[in-house]
Write an enzyme that holds these catalytic residues in place. Sequence first.
Site, mmCIF file in Angstrom:
data_model
loop_
_atom_site.group_PDB
_atom_site.id
_atom_site.type_symbol
_atom_site.label_atom_id
_atom_site.label_comp_id
_atom_site.label_asym_id
_atom_site.label_seq_id
_atom_site.Cartn_x
_atom_site.Cartn_y
_atom_site.Cartn_z
ATOM 1 N N LYS A 1 0.650 -1.243 0.087
ATOM 2 C CA LYS A 1 -0.050 -0.072 -0.039
ATOM 3 C C LYS A 1 0.807 1.188 -0.136
ATOM 4 O O LYS A 1 0.432 2.456 -0.318
ATOM 5 C CB LYS A 1 -1.081 0.025 1.396
ATOM 6 C CG LYS A 1 -1.967 -0.925 1.202
ATOM 7 C CD LYS A 1 -3.243 -0.522 0.209
ATOM 8 C CE LYS A 1 -4.246 -1.255 0.111
ATOM 9 N NZ LYS A 1 -5.557 -0.698 -0.617
ATOM 10 N N SER B 1 -8.885 -0.320 6.190
ATOM 11 C CA SER B 1 -8.780 -1.171 7.573
ATOM 12 C C SER B 1 -7.416 -1.263 8.140
ATOM 13 O O SER B 1 -7.281 -1.981 9.074
ATOM 14 C CB SER B 1 -9.373 -2.686 6.955
ATOM 15 O OG SER B 1 -8.586 -3.153 6.041
ATOM 16 N N GLU C 1 -9.821 -14.012 -4.005
ATOM 17 C CA GLU C 1 -10.263 -13.400 -2.837
ATOM 18 C C GLU C 1 -10.729 -14.572 -1.924
ATOM 19 O O GLU C 1 -10.779 -15.751 -2.138
ATOM 20 C CB GLU C 1 -11.910 -12.974 -3.637
ATOM 21 C CG GLU C 1 -11.890 -12.026 -4.489
ATOM 22 C CD GLU C 1 -13.046 -11.421 -5.072
ATOM 23 O OE1 GLU C 1 -13.471 -10.305 -4.543
ATOM 24 O OE2 GLU C 1 -13.831 -12.206 -5.605
ATOM 25 N N GLY D 1 -15.877 -13.319 0.720
ATOM 26 C CA GLY D 1 -16.002 -12.101 -0.040
ATOM 27 C C GLY D 1 -15.580 -12.111 -1.305
ATOM 28 O O GLY D 1 -14.550 -11.423 -1.819
ATOM 29 N N ASP E 1 -16.991 -10.430 -3.922
ATOM 30 C CA ASP E 1 -17.699 -9.409 -4.782
ATOM 31 C C ASP E 1 -17.023 -9.189 -6.017
ATOM 32 O O ASP E 1 -17.717 -8.960 -7.035
ATOM 33 C CB ASP E 1 -17.522 -8.073 -3.970
ATOM 34 C CG ASP E 1 -16.267 -7.770 -3.611
ATOM 35 O OD1 ASP E 1 -15.586 -8.450 -2.822
ATOM 36 O OD2 ASP E 1 -15.886 -6.721 -3.979
ATOM 37 N N SER F 1 0.956 -9.760 -0.672
ATOM 38 C CA SER F 1 0.770 -8.312 -0.450
ATOM 39 C C SER F 1 1.303 -7.723 0.810
ATOM 40 O O SER F 1 1.428 -6.361 0.925
ATOM 41 C CB SER F 1 -0.590 -7.904 -0.870
ATOM 42 O OG SER F 1 -1.551 -8.773 -0.161
#
Length: 328
Positions: A59, A84, A210, A214, A216, A310
């Site tokens: 990030k 989060s 995923e 979750g 989506d 990640s």
Amino acid sequence: MTSTPPPVTLTLDDIRSAADRLKGVAHRTPVLRSRTLDARVGAEVFLKCENFQRVGAFKFRGAYNAASRLTPEQLARGIAAYSSGNHAQAVALAARELGSTAVIVMPEDAPPAKRAATAGYGAEIVSYDRYTGDRAAIAEALAAERGLALIPPYDHPHVMAGQGTAALELLEETGELDALLVPVGGGGLIAGSATAAKGLHPAVRIVGVEPEAGDDTRRSLEAGRRIAIPVPRTIADGQALDIPGELTFAVNQRLVDGISLVTDDEIRDAMRFAFERLKIVVEPSGATPLAALLAGRVEGLPRRVGVIVSGGNVDAARFAELCGPEEN
């Protein structure tokens, strides 16, 4: 005031521009190999270990790329974000590096280590309930009230471009890969990664991963439009989102070839494998692509496979809870 994202036109040149801005600021993280892993999954696997990145996750790349493009006036007023945990830390550190300040909207149940690190970088934290509150609306209201520049966690081209530099570095080191596995939350990492990878090697297969609870993005790609689901309850807190980003989904519709799903138990197994065999600590969200490999969730696995690991932001107590003896 909020920073308005430009139209979504993400290119390989955008990724390279972000890489130039990140030189000497972000770490060039290692690429690990494991003969045991290769033998177990039947492929040559290259792990891009963003758990060794600043703030412990990829990030920082996107947050710094976006923050560094703000005007001096915007930096003087400060930056807002919602997250989060990993984007929270990333924006807090980027703001500090650029002589600015940060206000971060975080869920009340965010991992304590991520909250502590965010505060440690000097950010003000505003809490909310992730199951009843709208974090984007809260952050937008704060930004408007205080005159802050808002940097969202994924739905911005500069953020996506920054995240894509991890894949760019991986491919510079490994050469052409047959497939690239990437964790999917809001979709910024995979959008940037797919742009970089297919910009260099158009035939590479991009597979998102995923948590099963979750899915989506999987549902959205199958439907051809963004699908909202209830906020998932999964150990992969960085992927506990209810809908893909608008800008990220536009990119991922064009470039992502498929989505694999993993269970929380498979994520735990992958975290344990990474610790015992690779000697690295990986947080649940960062372990999902490795989990997909180990659990055989990727159909038609090709010979040379890249994996974006990640992040590694999980505290000792939580790690022990998740990765203790299997009978527990």
